[in-house]
Design a protein around this motif. Structure first.
Motif, mmCIF file in Angstrom:
data_model
loop_
_atom_site.group_PDB
_atom_site.id
_atom_site.type_symbol
_atom_site.label_atom_id
_atom_site.label_comp_id
_atom_site.label_asym_id
_atom_site.label_seq_id
_atom_site.Cartn_x
_atom_site.Cartn_y
_atom_site.Cartn_z
ATOM 1 N N GLU A 103 65.523 -65.404 32.139
ATOM 2 C CA GLU A 103 66.933 -63.563 32.475
ATOM 3 C C GLU A 103 66.286 -62.414 33.533
ATOM 4 O OE1 GLU A 103 66.675 -59.378 30.142
ATOM 5 O OE2 GLU A 103 68.188 -61.452 29.384
ATOM 6 N N CYS A 129 77.784 -64.513 30.153
ATOM 7 C CA CYS A 129 78.654 -62.840 28.996
ATOM 8 C C CYS A 129 78.456 -63.428 27.338
ATOM 9 C CB CYS A 129 79.744 -63.079 30.077
ATOM 10 S SG CYS A 129 81.148 -61.276 29.865
ATOM 11 N N ARG A 161 72.186 -56.494 26.454
ATOM 12 C CA ARG A 161 72.365 -57.719 25.644
ATOM 13 C C ARG A 161 71.294 -57.657 24.308
ATOM 14 N NH1 ARG A 161 67.344 -59.619 24.391
ATOM 15 N NH2 ARG A 161 65.945 -58.673 26.366
ATOM 16 N N TRP A 176 78.681 -57.876 26.603
ATOM 17 C CA TRP A 176 76.939 -57.740 26.658
ATOM 18 C C TRP A 176 76.664 -59.115 28.324
ATOM 19 C CZ3 TRP A 176 74.430 -62.683 26.204
ATOM 20 C CH2 TRP A 176 75.431 -63.519 25.104
ATOM 21 N N ILE A 177 75.638 -58.533 29.017
ATOM 22 C CA ILE A 177 75.389 -59.421 29.815
ATOM 23 C C ILE A 177 74.060 -59.881 30.371
ATOM 24 C CG2 ILE A 177 75.871 -59.648 32.670
ATOM 25 C CD1 ILE A 177 78.208 -57.402 32.203
ATOM 26 N N GLN A 178 74.478 -61.060 30.987
ATOM 27 C CA GLN A 178 73.337 -61.567 30.817
ATOM 28 C C GLN A 178 72.882 -62.420 32.590
ATOM 29 O OE1 GLN A 178 72.012 -64.124 27.439
ATOM 30 N NE2 GLN A 178 69.393 -62.910 28.287
ATOM 31 N N TRP A 226 74.851 -67.090 34.550
ATOM 32 C CA TRP A 226 75.689 -65.550 34.358
ATOM 33 C C TRP A 226 76.595 -66.453 33.279
ATOM 34 C CZ3 TRP A 226 76.205 -66.083 39.295
ATOM 35 C CH2 TRP A 226 76.261 -65.406 40.748
ATOM 36 N N TYR A 245 68.156 -60.621 34.291
ATOM 37 C CA TYR A 245 68.632 -59.359 34.860
ATOM 38 C C TYR A 245 69.920 -58.981 33.345
ATOM 39 C CZ TYR A 245 72.688 -55.042 35.399
ATOM 40 O OH TYR A 245 73.646 -54.652 34.977
ATOM 41 N N ASN A 246 69.757 -58.704 32.773
ATOM 42 C CA ASN A 246 70.728 -58.007 31.675
ATOM 43 C C ASN A 246 72.130 -56.582 31.092
ATOM 44 O OD1 ASN A 246 70.015 -56.114 29.196
ATOM 45 N ND2 ASN A 246 67.799 -56.586 29.966
ATOM 46 N N ARG A 261 66.045 -64.291 26.418
ATOM 47 C CA ARG A 261 65.873 -64.413 27.175
ATOM 48 C C ARG A 261 65.200 -65.096 28.327
ATOM 49 N NH1 ARG A 261 61.553 -58.683 27.549
ATOM 50 N NH2 ARG A 261 63.085 -57.119 26.520
#
Length: 438
Positions: free
Chosen positions: A42, A91, A48, A32-34, A89, A44-45, A54
């Motif tokens: 946050e 991850c 997640r 998952w990515i933030q 970023w 972008y995700n 967030r």
């Protein structure tokens, strides 16, 4: 993975776009990515999890990065500054993850991983078994051995074939017992010592019982005589003359003297048998000791018609002995020849030194020979000569000794590190050879 995501991220006018191929690869592997702005919010995700925040306070992102076992995720971060804005970023991936989501990209790898786990388990079990066999088994054997000693069983535990567990059939130590060699030797020595102590105690107890039985038995006859004559003297029914009273008193005195000699001889044999007689050894002339015994025997009334000769190869021969007890042994042997032969018997006593010209056998030192030309002994008498109370059948006169003379002579010679060898032929005579060793 995070480097791949960062490389494939496009930032333009606050719009963020990650290339589709990179997202597919991340989704395939379970990531998952933030993406966070400078305030930790946050912006972008991708996939997640709901338990991931967030917004991160200053320093909070470090907690998630270093607390994988608490959060349940592996978390990696990457920081990049674009103009006045700093982007972060984040991850992450679930922990632990098996199979295709982490290290194992195929079923074959999964099976390999499981096989390695099973093999490791088997290896641990085998190592534990080997350790137990190599180290635990000898320890258990020694514990059982010590328990045997504590229970009064003075022997090393053995297997079904009757062999000691720690040794092979040829008597050599087994390999897994090598490390305990010194301990096993100490246990062996302890076992031998305890067994000897037990045997000594049993021997002492048996000797004590024999001593008590012998004393009580042998004292009955003279004691009965003493009581009988004492009753006669004390009886008011008779008026005894002075001569009769003297006769009775003389008999009582002789019986009492015999009882005293008997008790003393019993005590001596008891102490000799149990090695409890202290010998006060000193450098003594053997020739002189034997000469005195011959002179004492020649002056006895029993030897007035017998010829006793003495000879020695050396004028003096010195040896560390107890002069009193050694002379007692020689006296007993000479008296045996005196009392068990007729009046015309010739008795020869000689002292010599062995191996005067032979250095190959330095252990032999002195020898003493007592020889007569008397009646000799048959085989039964020779076999039982040194038995307690045995007097043979060739006594030419009534003998009132205790029957322990030859037993005491042999025990005293042995106590001086010597042996007695007997040679006898009926009607030709008897020879005693006492050999003393250094």
């Amino acid at each position: 993975m995070i480097e791949t995501i960062v490389t494939n991220t496009q930032l333009s006018q606050n719009k963020i776009r990650i290339k589709e191929q990179a997202l597919k690869e991340a989704a395939k592997k379970g990531y998952w990515i933030q993406i966070l702005n400078s305030e930790g919010n946050e912006i972008y995700n991708f996939n997640r999890p709901l338990d991931i925040p967030r917004h991160y306070a200053p320093g909070e992102i470090v907690y998630y990065t270093n607390s994988k076992n608490k959060t349940g995720y592996y978390v990696s971060t990457y920081f990049k500054k674009e103009g006045k804005e700093t982007f972060t970023w984040v991850c992450g991936i679930k922990f632990p993850v098996l199979g295709k989501y982490l290290f194992l990209k195929s079923k074959a790898q999964l099976y390999l991983f499981i096989s390695i786990v099973i093999a490791s388990f088997v290896l641990v079990i085998f190592t534990a078994w080997l350790f137990g066999k190599r180290l635990g088994s000898p320890l258990l054997h020694m514990i059982n051995w010590i328990q045997n000693l504590a229970n009064g069983s003075y022997f090393e535990p053995f297997n079904k074939q009757g062999n000691a567990i720690s040794k092979k059939k040829n008597g050599q130590l087994k390999k897994n017992f090598y490390v305990y060699d010194e301990v096993l030797n100490a246990l062996q020595q302890l076992t031998i010592k305890l067994k000897k102590n037990q045997e000594y105690q049993q021997k002492l107890e048996k000797t004590r019982e024999e001593w008590m039985t012998g004393v009580s038995h042998d004292l009955k006859t003279p004691l009965s005589s003493i009581i009988g004559y004492a009753d006669l003297l004390a009886s008011p029914k008779y008026q005894w003359s002075n001569e009769e009273k003297v006769e009775f008193a003389q008999i009582i005195k002789e019986k009492a003297s015999y009882m005293e000699d008997l008790v003393q001889d019993f005590n001596l044999t008891f102490r000799l048998k149990n090695e409890a007689l202290p010998l006060n050894k000193e450098s003594t002339d053997i020739v002189e000791i034997v000469r005195r015994s011959v002179i004492d025997a020649a002056n006895l009334p029993q030897t007035q018609n017998q010829d006793i000769y003495f000879s020695s190869s050396h004028p003096t021969l010195y040896r560390d002995i107890d002069p009193v007890w050694f002379k007692r042994a020689i006296d007993n042997l000479i008296m045996n020849s005196v009392l068990h032969n007729s009046e015309d018997t010739v008795i020869e006593v000689e002292v010599n030194k062995n191996n005067l010209n032979n250095i190959d056998n330095p252990l032999e030192d002195f020898y003493i020979i007592i020889r007569d030309n008397g009646k000799g002994m048959d085989e039964l008498t020779k076999e039982r000569l040194f038995d307690r109370y045995y007097r043979g059948t060739n006594t030419s006169q009534p003998y009132t000794g205790t029957g322990l003379g030859m037993v005491i002579a042999k025990q005293l010679v042995q106590a001086h590190n010597g042996t007695i060898f007997t040679k006898s032929t009926l009607n030709k005579g008897t020879e005693f050879k006492i050999t003393l060793f250094k």
